[in-house]
Scaffold this motif. Structure first.
Motif, mmCIF file in Angstrom:
data_model
loop_
_atom_site.group_PDB
_atom_site.id
_atom_site.type_symbol
_atom_site.label_atom_id
_atom_site.label_comp_id
_atom_site.label_asym_id
_atom_site.label_seq_id
_atom_site.Cartn_x
_atom_site.Cartn_y
_atom_site.Cartn_z
ATOM 1 N N GLY A 1 2.583 -16.363 -34.080
ATOM 2 C CA GLY A 1 2.815 -15.388 -35.390
ATOM 3 C C GLY A 1 3.202 -13.852 -34.677
ATOM 4 O O GLY A 1 3.735 -13.781 -33.540
ATOM 5 N N ILE A 2 3.197 -13.124 -35.457
ATOM 6 C CA ILE A 2 3.547 -11.649 -35.361
ATOM 7 C C ILE A 2 2.374 -10.977 -34.564
ATOM 8 O O ILE A 2 1.208 -10.870 -34.964
ATOM 9 N N HIS A 3 2.408 -10.646 -33.439
ATOM 10 C CA HIS A 3 1.733 -9.543 -32.548
ATOM 11 C C HIS A 3 1.987 -8.224 -33.286
ATOM 12 O O HIS A 3 3.020 -7.618 -33.163
ATOM 13 N N PHE A 4 0.885 -7.764 -33.948
ATOM 14 C CA PHE A 4 1.089 -6.399 -34.769
ATOM 15 C C PHE A 4 0.249 -5.360 -34.348
ATOM 16 O O PHE A 4 0.512 -4.124 -34.771
ATOM 17 N N SER A 5 -0.611 -5.550 -33.212
ATOM 18 C CA SER A 5 -1.205 -4.364 -32.898
ATOM 19 C C SER A 5 -1.820 -4.482 -31.356
ATOM 20 O O SER A 5 -2.091 -5.711 -31.084
ATOM 21 N N THR A 6 -1.713 -3.478 -30.712
ATOM 22 C CA THR A 6 -2.677 -3.624 -29.354
ATOM 23 C C THR A 6 -3.681 -2.036 -29.442
ATOM 24 O O THR A 6 -3.055 -1.107 -29.697
ATOM 25 N N PHE A 7 -4.782 -2.421 -29.408
ATOM 26 C CA PHE A 7 -5.762 -1.353 -29.580
ATOM 27 C C PHE A 7 -6.687 -1.320 -28.322
ATOM 28 O O PHE A 7 -7.065 -2.264 -27.842
ATOM 29 N N LYS A 8 -6.718 0.164 -27.751
ATOM 30 C CA LYS A 8 -7.645 0.266 -26.668
ATOM 31 C C LYS A 8 -8.504 0.964 -26.888
ATOM 32 O O LYS A 8 -8.434 2.215 -27.522
ATOM 33 N N ARG A 9 -9.889 0.666 -26.364
ATOM 34 C CA ARG A 9 -10.816 1.597 -26.778
ATOM 35 C C ARG A 9 -11.794 1.357 -25.215
ATOM 36 O O ARG A 9 -12.368 0.290 -25.036
ATOM 37 N N GLY A 10 -12.116 2.393 -24.611
ATOM 38 C CA GLY A 10 -12.735 2.316 -23.155
ATOM 39 C C GLY A 10 -11.976 1.058 -22.228
ATOM 40 O O GLY A 10 -11.101 1.228 -22.263
ATOM 41 N N GLY A 11 -12.792 0.161 -21.887
ATOM 42 C CA GLY A 11 -12.495 -0.998 -21.116
ATOM 43 C C GLY A 11 -12.129 -2.193 -21.994
ATOM 44 O O GLY A 11 -11.795 -3.204 -21.319
ATOM 45 N N ILE A 12 -12.049 -2.185 -23.051
ATOM 46 C CA ILE A 12 -11.799 -3.134 -24.093
ATOM 47 C C ILE A 12 -10.171 -3.017 -24.573
ATOM 48 O O ILE A 12 -9.776 -1.783 -25.100
ATOM 49 N N THR A 13 -9.415 -4.094 -24.521
ATOM 50 C CA THR A 13 -8.128 -4.369 -25.251
ATOM 51 C C THR A 13 -7.989 -4.985 -26.000
ATOM 52 O O THR A 13 -8.575 -6.312 -25.720
ATOM 53 N N GLU A 14 -7.611 -5.080 -27.563
ATOM 54 C CA GLU A 14 -7.698 -5.836 -28.435
ATOM 55 C C GLU A 14 -6.299 -6.266 -28.753
ATOM 56 O O GLU A 14 -5.258 -5.321 -29.081
ATOM 57 N N GLU A 15 -5.683 -7.201 -28.630
ATOM 58 C CA GLU A 15 -4.505 -7.912 -29.148
ATOM 59 C C GLU A 15 -4.424 -8.745 -30.463
ATOM 60 O O GLU A 15 -5.252 -9.559 -30.531
ATOM 61 N N LEU A 16 -3.735 -8.221 -31.449
ATOM 62 C CA LEU A 16 -3.891 -8.830 -32.900
ATOM 63 C C LEU A 16 -2.552 -9.726 -33.336
ATOM 64 O O LEU A 16 -1.531 -9.047 -32.896
ATOM 65 N N PHE A 17 -2.914 -10.646 -33.936
ATOM 66 C CA PHE A 17 -1.690 -11.650 -34.392
ATOM 67 C C PHE A 17 -1.907 -12.047 -36.020
ATOM 68 O O PHE A 17 -3.250 -12.186 -36.237
ATOM 69 N N THR A 18 -0.922 -12.086 -36.436
ATOM 70 C CA THR A 18 -0.964 -12.839 -37.876
ATOM 71 C C THR A 18 0.384 -13.353 -38.262
ATOM 72 O O THR A 18 1.573 -13.363 -37.682
ATOM 73 N N ALA A 19 0.661 -13.929 -39.410
ATOM 74 C CA ALA A 19 1.601 -14.576 -40.260
ATOM 75 C C ALA A 19 2.515 -13.313 -40.739
ATOM 76 O O ALA A 19 1.999 -12.510 -41.067
ATOM 77 N N GLN A 20 3.975 -13.634 -40.920
ATOM 78 C CA GLN A 20 4.905 -12.856 -41.504
ATOM 79 C C GLN A 20 4.381 -12.680 -42.683
ATOM 80 O O GLN A 20 4.599 -11.347 -43.449
#
Length: 148
Positions: free
Chosen positions: A38-57
């Protein structure tokens, strides 16, 4: 005095019902095998955590049009801790779940990196936290979908 044991049993069953529902909630939200396609729409970092988010078009298109996410929208988030995949979180929107969720029609699931459900997660915590994002159809990184 016989009413007391019955009342205690009723109270115990009533109070345990959310816990019973919680233990199988991940069974309702499937981990999409192809979520990374799907579409990778965000990378969000806070402290030692990284979040990679995906969804459909279709979800991206709805966000850009200022519309609610369509029925069946799935948002998947990889949660990395110290550079390693720690867990995968999934939220899915279904109209039939509106009365079951604190966050609109969304339900949640959490998975281990190997794709097995993590039934020890408190999914009500997910719902109550996302309830605060009602103005974004309960999706925190909604604005990241608007970027081209």
């Amino acid at each position: 005095m016989k009413a007391y044991p019955v009342a205690a049993m009723f109270i115990g069953l009533t109070m345990s019902t959310p816990l019973l529902a919680q233990s199988t909630a991940s069974d309702h939200i499937a981990l999409p095998a192809d979520y990374k396609s799907g579409i990778h729409f965000s990378t969000f970092k806070r402290g030692g955590i990284t979040e990679e988010l995906f969804t459909a078009q279709e979800a991206i298109d709805a966000a850009k049009a200022g519309e609610p996410f369509p029925e069946g929208t799935v948002v998947t988030m990889e949660d990395f801790r110290e550079g390693a995949l720690y867990r995968i979180l999934v939220m899915e929107k279904r109209a039939e779940w509106e009365s079951l969720s604190l966050s609109g029609s969304w339900r949640f699931g959490v998975y281990w990196p190997d794709g097995q459900p993590n039934l020890s997660e408190d999914l009500q915590r997910c719902e109550s936290c996302h309830a605060g994002a009602e103005d974004r159809d309960f999706v925190f990184r909604h604005s990241d979908m608007l970027d081209d």
